[in-house]
Write a protein that holds these residues in place. Structure first.
Motif, PDB file in Angstrom:
ATOM      1  N   HIS A 156       0.837  -1.137  -0.092  1.00 57.68           N
ATOM      2  CA  HIS A 156      -0.041   0.002  -0.222  1.00 57.68           C
ATOM      3  C   HIS A 156       0.986   1.245   0.072  1.00 57.68           C
ATOM      4  O   HIS A 156       0.448   2.226  -0.484  1.00 57.68           O
ATOM      5  N   GLN A 157       1.967   1.399   0.782  1.00 55.94           N
ATOM      6  CA  GLN A 157       3.147   2.420   0.591  1.00 55.94           C
ATOM      7  C   GLN A 157       3.616   2.637  -0.866  1.00 55.94           C
ATOM      8  O   GLN A 157       3.726   3.619  -1.341  1.00 55.94           O
ATOM      9  N   ILE A 158       3.730   1.356  -1.535  1.00 55.87           N
ATOM     10  CA  ILE A 158       4.267   1.651  -3.067  1.00 55.87           C
ATOM     11  C   ILE A 158       3.155   2.199  -3.817  1.00 55.87           C
ATOM     12  O   ILE A 158       3.363   2.983  -4.386  1.00 55.87           O
ATOM     13  N   LEU A 159       1.781   1.644  -3.459  1.00 57.51           N
ATOM     14  CA  LEU A 159       0.746   2.637  -4.501  1.00 57.51           C
ATOM     15  C   LEU A 159       0.874   3.723  -4.158  1.00 57.51           C
ATOM     16  O   LEU A 159       0.694   4.885  -5.228  1.00 57.51           O
ATOM     17  N   ALA A 160       0.768   4.039  -2.958  1.00 59.95           N
ATOM     18  CA  ALA A 160       0.778   5.583  -2.295  1.00 59.95           C
ATOM     19  C   ALA A 160       1.815   6.503  -2.906  1.00 59.95           C
ATOM     20  O   ALA A 160       1.752   7.659  -3.592  1.00 59.95           O
ATOM     21  N   THR A 161       3.043   6.038  -2.854  1.00 58.90           N
ATOM     22  CA  THR A 161       4.174   6.581  -3.533  1.00 58.90           C
ATOM     23  C   THR A 161       3.958   6.917  -5.052  1.00 58.90           C
ATOM     24  O   THR A 161       4.361   7.871  -5.547  1.00 58.90           O
ATOM     25  N   ALA A 162       3.580   5.625  -5.732  1.00 57.21           N
ATOM     26  CA  ALA A 162       3.485   5.970  -6.999  1.00 57.21           C
ATOM     27  C   ALA A 162       2.540   6.988  -7.457  1.00 57.21           C
ATOM     28  O   ALA A 162       2.752   7.567  -8.406  1.00 57.21           O
ATOM     29  N   SER A 163       1.346   6.976  -6.740  1.00 58.40           N
ATOM     30  CA  SER A 163       0.367   8.011  -6.835  1.00 58.40           C
ATOM     31  C   SER A 163       0.812   9.213  -6.881  1.00 58.40           C
ATOM     32  O   SER A 163       0.689  10.302  -7.857  1.00 58.40           O
ATOM     33  N   GLU A 164       1.913   9.611  -5.909  1.00 54.31           N
ATOM     34  CA  GLU A 164       2.522  10.867  -5.626  1.00 54.31           C
ATOM     35  C   GLU A 164       3.446  11.233  -6.877  1.00 54.31           C
ATOM     36  O   GLU A 164       3.313  12.354  -7.402  1.00 54.31           O
ATOM     37  N   LEU A 165       3.992  10.256  -7.478  1.00 57.07           N
ATOM     38  CA  LEU A 165       5.008  10.416  -8.360  1.00 57.07           C
ATOM     39  C   LEU A 165       4.265  10.704  -9.789  1.00 57.07           C
ATOM     40  O   LEU A 165       4.923  11.453 -10.619  1.00 57.07           O
ATOM     41  N   LEU A 166       3.230   9.988  -9.959  1.00 58.46           N
ATOM     42  CA  LEU A 166       2.450  10.275 -11.128  1.00 58.46           C
ATOM     43  C   LEU A 166       1.393  11.264 -11.342  1.00 58.46           C
ATOM     44  O   LEU A 166       0.461  11.306 -11.939  1.00 58.46           O
ATOM     45  N   ALA A 167       1.390  12.028  -9.989  1.00 60.68           N
ATOM     46  CA  ALA A 167       0.115  12.929  -9.747  1.00 60.68           C
ATOM     47  C   ALA A 167       0.163  14.005 -11.259  1.00 60.68           C
ATOM     48  O   ALA A 167      -0.814  14.675 -11.464  1.00 60.68           O
ATOM     49  N   GLY A 168       1.372  14.298 -11.742  1.00 58.25           N
ATOM     50  CA  GLY A 168       1.371  15.318 -12.717  1.00 58.25           C
ATOM     51  C   GLY A 168       1.552  14.691 -14.225  1.00 58.25           C
ATOM     52  O   GLY A 168       1.824  15.453 -15.336  1.00 58.25           O
ATOM     53  N   VAL A 169       1.029  13.457 -14.427  1.00 63.72           N
ATOM     54  CA  VAL A 169       1.275  12.689 -15.696  1.00 63.72           C
ATOM     55  C   VAL A 169      -0.320  12.495 -16.047  1.00 63.72           C
ATOM     56  O   VAL A 169      -1.179  11.969 -15.572  1.00 63.72           O
ATOM     57  N   SER A 170      -0.349  12.921 -17.200  1.00 63.09           N
ATOM     58  CA  SER A 170      -1.700  12.728 -17.998  1.00 63.09           C
ATOM     59  C   SER A 170      -2.024  11.578 -18.650  1.00 63.09           C
ATOM     60  O   SER A 170      -0.873  10.745 -18.999  1.00 63.09           O
ATOM     61  N   PRO A 171      -2.959  10.932 -18.807  1.00 60.91           N
ATOM     62  CA  PRO A 171      -3.343   9.587 -19.667  1.00 60.91           C
ATOM     63  C   PRO A 171      -2.661   9.726 -21.193  1.00 60.91           C
ATOM     64  O   PRO A 171      -2.596  10.865 -21.468  1.00 60.91           O
ATOM     65  N   VAL A 172      -2.339   8.655 -21.575  1.00 61.21           N
ATOM     66  CA  VAL A 172      -1.493   8.310 -22.766  1.00 61.21           C
ATOM     67  C   VAL A 172      -2.329   7.721 -23.723  1.00 61.21           C
ATOM     68  O   VAL A 172      -2.734   6.638 -23.387  1.00 61.21           O
ATOM     69  N   THR A 173      -2.363   8.069 -24.957  1.00 61.61           N
ATOM     70  CA  THR A 173      -2.863   7.260 -25.884  1.00 61.61           C
ATOM     71  C   THR A 173      -1.698   6.598 -26.850  1.00 61.61           C
ATOM     72  O   THR A 173      -0.827   7.183 -27.326  1.00 61.61           O
ATOM     73  N   VAL A 174      -1.949   5.366 -26.966  1.00 57.80           N
ATOM     74  CA  VAL A 174      -0.823   4.581 -27.582  1.00 57.80           C
ATOM     75  C   VAL A 174      -1.260   3.615 -28.756  1.00 57.80           C
ATOM     76  O   VAL A 174      -2.711   3.575 -28.658  1.00 57.80           O
TER      77      VAL A 174
END
Length: 202
Positions: A74-92
């Motif tokens: 759960h800590q990993i998930l919370a940390t990843a959420s913080e790191l990805l807070a400024g990232v927009s969805p990506v179309t591939v």
């Protein structure tokens, strides 16, 4: 083609491995593309098809579940959420097929926007557990969606003729990455999502 599992170590019953996956099985475009490819390959023996519901882009192997506690997950998930807070969805785009001795996959392009996701989940895993995690295959992460795994030795030529080098391209919007507990043998598909990180920059 070779047998992917001939010399591969796998978790035993009750054991698991934590993976970061971009799950795409709920995207109709990805499912349709996979179905087209798998139907073309259906006449061949020695192929283990990825189930539609678990179509995925493996992003990072975090480590064994017995060495990463529930709190750490759960800590990993919370940390990843913080790191990805400024990232927009990506179309591939999916479409180009590539062949590996252990699998047949479709490339995911462009790769650079997805590397932000990969780098973030690797950083989060390292900060919480001290583990770097690893990718499967080449040292440099190459995003792909596996269509079929090889479980027998056979020439690749007839498979390439049947499937070709490219399928009609489709676009898929990537808006989340999921931490998944894969329990037991890989081919069982006994997957249990632990949590997900949403890409939702305003």
């Amino acid at each position: 083609m070779i047998n992917r599992w001939q010399n591969r170590e796998e978790p035993g019953p009750g054991q698991g491995t934590l993976y970061w996956h971009i799950l795409v099985g709920d995207h109709p475009e990805a499912r349709d593309l996979a179905r087209t490819a798998q139907e073309r390959l259906a006449g061949f023996h020695g192929l283990h098809m990825t189930p539609p519901e678990w179509l995925h882009i493996t992003t990072l192997v975090a480590g064994p579940t017995e060495e990463i506690t529930t709190d750490q997950q759960h800590q990993i998930l919370a940390t990843a959420s913080e790191l990805l807070a400024g990232v927009s969805p990506v179309t591939v785009t999916f479409g180009r097929i590539f062949y590996h001795p252990e699998a047949i996959a479709v490339a995911v392009e462009p790769t650079d926007p997805l590397r932000k996701i990969h780098n973030a989940v690797q950083t989060a895993t390292r900060k919480v557990t001290g583990r770097e995690g690893h990718t499967e295959g080449p040292t440099r992460w190459a995003p792909h969606m596996t269509l079929a795994y090889s479980e027998a030795e056979q020439p690749a030529g007839p498979l390439i003729i049947a499937l070709g080098r490219e399928l009609p391209a489709c676009e898929v919007a990537i808006n989340e990455v999921t931490l998944v507990d894969q329990r037991g043998s890989e081919r069982l598909w006994n997957w249990h999502p632990v949590g997900r990180v949403i890409l939702d920059r305003p």
